[in-house]
Write a protein that holds these residues in place. Structure first.
Motif, PDB file in Angstrom:
ATOM      1  N   VAL A  42      23.164 -17.594  77.032  1.00 41.67           N
ATOM      2  CA  VAL A  42      23.307 -16.558  76.003  1.00 41.67           C
ATOM      3  C   VAL A  42      22.620 -17.039  74.733  1.00 41.67           C
ATOM      4  N   ARG A  43      21.743 -16.194  74.222  1.00 35.65           N
ATOM      5  CA  ARG A  43      21.062 -16.476  72.953  1.00 35.65           C
ATOM      6  C   ARG A  43      21.780 -15.813  71.795  1.00 35.65           C
ATOM      7  N   GLN A  44      22.248 -14.564  72.022  1.00 38.45           N
ATOM      8  CA  GLN A  44      22.939 -13.844  70.942  1.00 38.45           C
ATOM      9  C   GLN A  44      23.777 -12.711  71.519  1.00 38.45           C
ATOM     10  N   ARG A  45      24.970 -12.569  70.989  1.00 36.94           N
ATOM     11  CA  ARG A  45      25.815 -11.392  71.262  1.00 36.94           C
ATOM     12  C   ARG A  45      25.713 -10.516  70.023  1.00 36.94           C
ATOM     13  N   ARG A  46      25.003  -9.407  70.173  1.00 38.81           N
ATOM     14  CA  ARG A  46      24.705  -8.570  69.021  1.00 38.81           C
ATOM     15  C   ARG A  46      25.860  -7.645  68.668  1.00 38.81           C
ATOM     16  N   ASP A  47      25.896  -7.229  67.402  1.00 34.20           N
ATOM     17  CA  ASP A  47      26.936  -6.323  66.913  1.00 34.20           C
ATOM     18  C   ASP A  47      26.882  -4.950  67.576  1.00 34.20           C
ATOM     19  N   ASP A  48      25.715  -4.573  68.114  1.00 39.17           N
ATOM     20  CA  ASP A  48      25.580  -3.260  68.752  1.00 39.17           C
ATOM     21  C   ASP A  48      26.021  -3.262  70.216  1.00 39.17           C
ATOM     22  N   GLY A  49      26.629  -4.386  70.675  1.00 37.85           N
ATOM     23  CA  GLY A  49      27.161  -4.435  72.031  1.00 37.85           C
ATOM     24  C   GLY A  49      26.197  -4.966  73.071  1.00 37.85           C
ATOM     25  N   PHE A  50      25.025  -5.412  72.645  1.00 40.55           N
ATOM     26  CA  PHE A  50      24.050  -5.962  73.576  1.00 40.55           C
ATOM     27  C   PHE A  50      24.092  -7.487  73.566  1.00 40.55           C
ATOM     28  N   VAL A  51      23.674  -8.075  74.683  1.00 44.99           N
ATOM     29  CA  VAL A  51      23.613  -9.524  74.833  1.00 44.99           C
ATOM     30  C   VAL A  51      22.162  -9.903  75.092  1.00 44.99           C
ATOM     31  N   GLU A  52      21.637 -10.823  74.294  1.00 46.47           N
ATOM     32  CA  GLU A  52      20.307 -11.383  74.516  1.00 46.47           C
ATOM     33  C   GLU A  52      20.512 -12.701  75.246  1.00 46.47           C
ATOM     34  N   PHE A  53      19.811 -12.880  76.369  1.00 46.09           N
ATOM     35  CA  PHE A  53      20.023 -14.083  77.159  1.00 46.09           C
ATOM     36  C   PHE A  53      18.771 -14.456  77.945  1.00 46.09           C
ATOM     37  N   ASP A  54      18.758 -15.713  78.389  1.00 46.23           N
ATOM     38  CA  ASP A  54      17.708 -16.212  79.276  1.00 46.23           C
ATOM     39  C   ASP A  54      18.273 -16.218  80.686  1.00 46.23           C
ATOM     40  N   PHE A  55      17.449 -15.842  81.655  1.00 42.94           N
ATOM     41  CA  PHE A  55      17.843 -15.846  83.061  1.00 42.94           C
ATOM     42  C   PHE A  55      16.857 -16.693  83.833  1.00 42.94           C
ATOM     43  N   SER A  56      17.387 -17.574  84.678  1.00 46.70           N
ATOM     44  CA  SER A  56      16.557 -18.489  85.456  1.00 46.70           C
ATOM     45  C   SER A  56      16.969 -18.453  86.921  1.00 46.70           C
ATOM     46  N   ILE A  57      15.983 -18.643  87.776  1.00 51.92           N
ATOM     47  CA  ILE A  57      16.223 -18.794  89.207  1.00 51.92           C
ATOM     48  C   ILE A  57      15.661 -20.147  89.617  1.00 51.92           C
ATOM     49  N   GLY A  58      16.541 -21.001  90.137  1.00 49.52           N
ATOM     50  CA  GLY A  58      16.092 -22.276  90.687  1.00 49.52           C
ATOM     51  C   GLY A  58      15.940 -23.413  89.703  1.00 49.52           C
ATOM     52  N   ASP A  59      15.511 -23.139  88.486  1.00 51.61           N
ATOM     53  CA  ASP A  59      15.279 -24.177  87.485  1.00 51.61           C
ATOM     54  C   ASP A  59      15.608 -23.594  86.120  1.00 51.61           C
ATOM     55  N   PRO A  60      16.628 -24.119  85.434  1.00 50.61           N
ATOM     56  CA  PRO A  60      17.013 -23.545  84.144  1.00 50.61           C
ATOM     57  C   PRO A  60      15.950 -23.711  83.068  1.00 50.61           C
ATOM     58  N   GLY A  61      14.950 -24.548  83.305  1.00 51.17           N
ATOM     59  CA  GLY A  61      13.868 -24.731  82.344  1.00 51.17           C
ATOM     60  C   GLY A  61      12.809 -23.649  82.403  1.00 51.17           C
ATOM     61  N   LEU A  62      12.847 -22.818  83.431  1.00 49.72           N
ATOM     62  CA  LEU A  62      11.893 -21.707  83.587  1.00 49.72           C
ATOM     63  C   LEU A  62      12.690 -20.409  83.551  1.00 49.72           C
ATOM     64  N   SER A  63      12.544 -19.651  82.489  1.00 47.62           N
ATOM     65  CA  SER A  63      13.399 -18.477  82.339  1.00 47.62           C
ATOM     66  C   SER A  63      12.640 -17.279  81.782  1.00 47.62           C
ATOM     67  N   VAL A  64      13.296 -16.136  81.901  1.00 49.49           N
ATOM     68  CA  VAL A  64      12.830 -14.907  81.260  1.00 49.49           C
ATOM     69  C   VAL A  64      13.896 -14.468  80.270  1.00 49.49           C
ATOM     70  N   GLU A  65      13.474 -13.817  79.208  1.00 48.85           N
ATOM     71  CA  GLU A  65      14.403 -13.309  78.210  1.00 48.85           C
ATOM     72  C   GLU A  65      14.776 -11.872  78.572  1.00 48.85           C
ATOM     73  N   LEU A  66      16.068 -11.595  78.546  1.00 50.32           N
ATOM     74  CA  LEU A  66      16.559 -10.263  78.876  1.00 50.32           C
ATOM     75  C   LEU A  66      17.557  -9.804  77.819  1.00 50.32           C
ATOM     76  N   VAL A  67      17.719  -8.483  77.721  1.00 49.30           N
ATOM     77  CA  VAL A  67      18.716  -7.881  76.829  1.00 49.30           C
ATOM     78  C   VAL A  67      19.430  -6.805  77.637  1.00 49.30           C
ATOM     79  N   MET A  68      20.772  -6.857  77.629  1.00 45.25           N
ATOM     80  CA  MET A  68      21.568  -5.868  78.346  1.00 45.25           C
ATOM     81  C   MET A  68      22.827  -5.555  77.547  1.00 45.25           C
ATOM     82  N   ALA A  69      23.358  -4.369  77.778  1.00 46.30           N
ATOM     83  CA  ALA A  69      24.672  -4.039  77.241  1.00 46.30           C
ATOM     84  C   ALA A  69      25.687  -4.981  77.878  1.00 46.30           C
ATOM     85  N   LEU A  70      26.731  -5.328  77.142  1.00 44.08           N
ATOM     86  CA  LEU A  70      27.705  -6.312  77.615  1.00 44.08           C
ATOM     87  C   LEU A  70      28.239  -6.020  79.020  1.00 44.08           C
TER      88      LEU A  70
END
Length: 91
Positions: free
Chosen positions: A24-52
Motif C-alpha cells: 500500500v502506497r496511500q489510502r486516499r480520503d476519497d476511498g481509493f487505495v494506491e498500491f503496488d502489485f507484484s507477481i513472483g518478485d516483490p521488486g518488480l511491480s505495477v502501480e494500481l488504484v482501486m476503491a477499497l
C-alpha cells in the motif's frame, strides 16, 4: 549483501507465479487505495488504484502477501542501489 526482507524471498532462477505481493502506497480520503502489485518478485511491480472494497477483493482473490513498511523500505533501498549504484542515494 542483498537487502531483502526476511520472509520475502529474493527472485530466484525459477519465477513462481503463485506468489503475489501488495504494498500500500496511500489510502486516499476519497476511498481509493494506491498500491503496488507484484507477481513472483516483490521488486518488480505495477502501480494500481482501486476503491477499497475492490482492493480487498483483489487481494483476497490473488492471496496476496501484504508487505510491511520495513519490507517496502528494504525494496526501495534495493531499487536505489540499482538506479544510482549504491543504496541510500536520492539524486
Amino acid at each position: 549483501m542483498p537487502l531483502h526482507p526476511p520472509h520475502v524471498e529474493p527472485a530466484s532462477s525459477v519465477f513462481d507465479v503463485t506468489r503475489r505481493y501488495v504494498r500500500v502506497r496511500q489510502r486516499r480520503d476519497d476511498g481509493f487505495v494506491e498500491f503496488d502489485f507484484s507477481i513472483g518478485d516483490p521488486g518488480l511491480s505495477v502501480e494500481l488504484v482501486m476503491a477499497l472494497p475492490d482492493y480487498e477483493s483483489f487481494c483476497t482473490a490473488n492471496r496476496a502477501v501484504h508487505l510491511s513498511d520495513d519490507e517496502g523500505e528494504a525494496l526501495d533501498l534495493e531499487q536505489l542501489k540499482w538506479r544510482y549504484g549504491q543504496p541510500g542515494l536520492s539524486e
